[in-house]
Design a protein around this motif. Sequence first.
Motif, PDB file in Angstrom:
ATOM      1  N   GLU A 118       0.831  -1.207   0.000  1.00 28.82           N
ATOM      2  CA  GLU A 118       0.000   0.000   0.000  1.00 28.82           C
ATOM      3  C   GLU A 118       0.863   1.253   0.000  1.00 28.82           C
ATOM      4  O   GLU A 118       0.593   2.209  -0.720  1.00 28.82           O
ATOM      5  N   HIS A 119       1.913   1.235   0.811  1.00 31.00           N
ATOM      6  CA  HIS A 119       2.827   2.376   0.865  1.00 31.00           C
ATOM      7  C   HIS A 119       3.515   2.579  -0.489  1.00 31.00           C
ATOM      8  O   HIS A 119       3.609   3.710  -0.978  1.00 31.00           O
ATOM      9  N   LEU A 120       3.978   1.503  -1.088  1.00 29.46           N
ATOM     10  CA  LEU A 120       4.634   1.602  -2.401  1.00 29.46           C
ATOM     11  C   LEU A 120       3.660   2.101  -3.462  1.00 29.46           C
ATOM     12  O   LEU A 120       4.034   2.920  -4.321  1.00 29.46           O
ATOM     13  N   ASP A 121       2.409   1.649  -3.405  1.00 28.24           N
ATOM     14  CA  ASP A 121       1.407   2.124  -4.371  1.00 28.24           C
ATOM     15  C   ASP A 121       1.207   3.633  -4.243  1.00 28.24           C
ATOM     16  O   ASP A 121       1.096   4.332  -5.253  1.00 28.24           O
ATOM     17  N   ARG A 122       1.167   4.144  -3.012  1.00 28.16           N
ATOM     18  CA  ARG A 122       1.032   5.603  -2.813  1.00 28.16           C
ATOM     19  C   ARG A 122       2.250   6.336  -3.358  1.00 28.16           C
ATOM     20  O   ARG A 122       2.117   7.371  -4.013  1.00 28.16           O
ATOM     21  N   GLU A 123       3.445   5.803  -3.089  1.00 23.85           N
ATOM     22  CA  GLU A 123       4.666   6.436  -3.604  1.00 23.85           C
ATOM     23  C   GLU A 123       4.705   6.421  -5.131  1.00 23.85           C
ATOM     24  O   GLU A 123       5.094   7.410  -5.755  1.00 23.85           O
ATOM     25  N   ALA A 138       2.127   6.338  -7.187  1.00 25.54           N
ATOM     26  CA  ALA A 138       1.141   7.309  -7.686  1.00 25.54           C
ATOM     27  C   ALA A 138       1.703   8.723  -7.599  1.00 25.54           C
ATOM     28  O   ALA A 138       1.537   9.523  -8.536  1.00 25.54           O
ATOM     29  N   GLN A 139       2.384   9.031  -6.492  1.00 28.38           N
ATOM     30  CA  GLN A 139       2.983  10.356  -6.335  1.00 28.38           C
ATOM     31  C   GLN A 139       4.074  10.584  -7.380  1.00 28.38           C
ATOM     32  O   GLN A 139       4.153  11.650  -7.991  1.00 28.38           O
ATOM     33  N   LEU A 140       4.901   9.585  -7.613  1.00 22.93           N
ATOM     34  CA  LEU A 140       5.957   9.709  -8.629  1.00 22.93           C
ATOM     35  C   LEU A 140       5.373   9.846 -10.029  1.00 22.93           C
ATOM     36  O   LEU A 140       5.894  10.602 -10.851  1.00 22.93           O
ATOM     37  N   GLU A 141       4.288   9.134 -10.313  1.00 23.85           N
ATOM     38  CA  GLU A 141       3.653   9.251 -11.631  1.00 23.85           C
ATOM     39  C   GLU A 141       3.080  10.653 -11.833  1.00 23.85           C
ATOM     40  O   GLU A 141       3.171  11.208 -12.928  1.00 23.85           O
ATOM     41  N   ARG A 142       2.499  11.246 -10.773  1.00 26.78           N
ATOM     42  CA  ARG A 142       2.006  12.629 -10.880  1.00 26.78           C
ATOM     43  C   ARG A 142       3.165  13.581 -11.133  1.00 26.78           C
ATOM     44  O   ARG A 142       3.077  14.481 -11.972  1.00 26.78           O
ATOM     45  N   ALA A 143       4.271  13.380 -10.420  1.00 20.38           N
ATOM     46  CA  ALA A 143       5.444  14.237 -10.604  1.00 20.38           C
ATOM     47  C   ALA A 143       5.998  14.092 -12.019  1.00 20.38           C
ATOM     48  O   ALA A 143       6.365  15.087 -12.660  1.00 20.38           O
ATOM     49  N   ARG A 144       6.034  12.853 -12.534  1.00 21.12           N
ATOM     50  CA  ARG A 144       6.532  12.627 -13.892  1.00 21.12           C
ATOM     51  C   ARG A 144       5.642  13.336 -14.912  1.00 21.12           C
ATOM     52  O   ARG A 144       6.135  13.992 -15.829  1.00 21.12           O
ATOM     53  N   GLY A 145       4.334  13.240 -14.739  1.00 24.76           N
ATOM     54  CA  GLY A 145       3.408  13.910 -15.651  1.00 24.76           C
ATOM     55  C   GLY A 145       3.578  15.418 -15.624  1.00 24.76           C
ATOM     56  O   GLY A 145       3.575  16.077 -16.673  1.00 24.76           O
TER      57      GLY A 145
END
Length: 142
Positions: free
Chosen positions: A91-96, A98-105
Amino acid sequence: MALTISELARSGGVGVETVRFYQRKGLLRDPRPGGAGGGHRHYGEEDVRRLGFIRSAKAAGFILDEIAELLGLDASDDRARARQMAEARLEHLDREIAQLERARGALRRLAAECAGGRAGPCPIIAAFEEDRACARTASSRG
């Protein structure tokens, strides 16, 4: 098999000080008589296996306290708790992620704007300055 500390470290892809650190934390045994003082350390297959487990668990994102708990669970066969810990880590990795994917976008959009070559301030620098200003405003309110 009787490995020296440097051979154990090399087999695990870590430095000797890392092995000593794990010993101080109780993750690896200290094979010297009494655990301190002089004497040579000699390690075996179980030590190699345990060091490999520690490295794999760290790579999965577990912290040392969690790794110690997992090692204890291995001895107790408490699979339910081990599964619970793994699910929490996922769950923690999934949140991280998602955050990294937003930053990449966001960076892709900013890089595309920057490539547009319009006059004025660089959109990447302006966006980061805006983020920093928003963070200062939020911290002064709270």
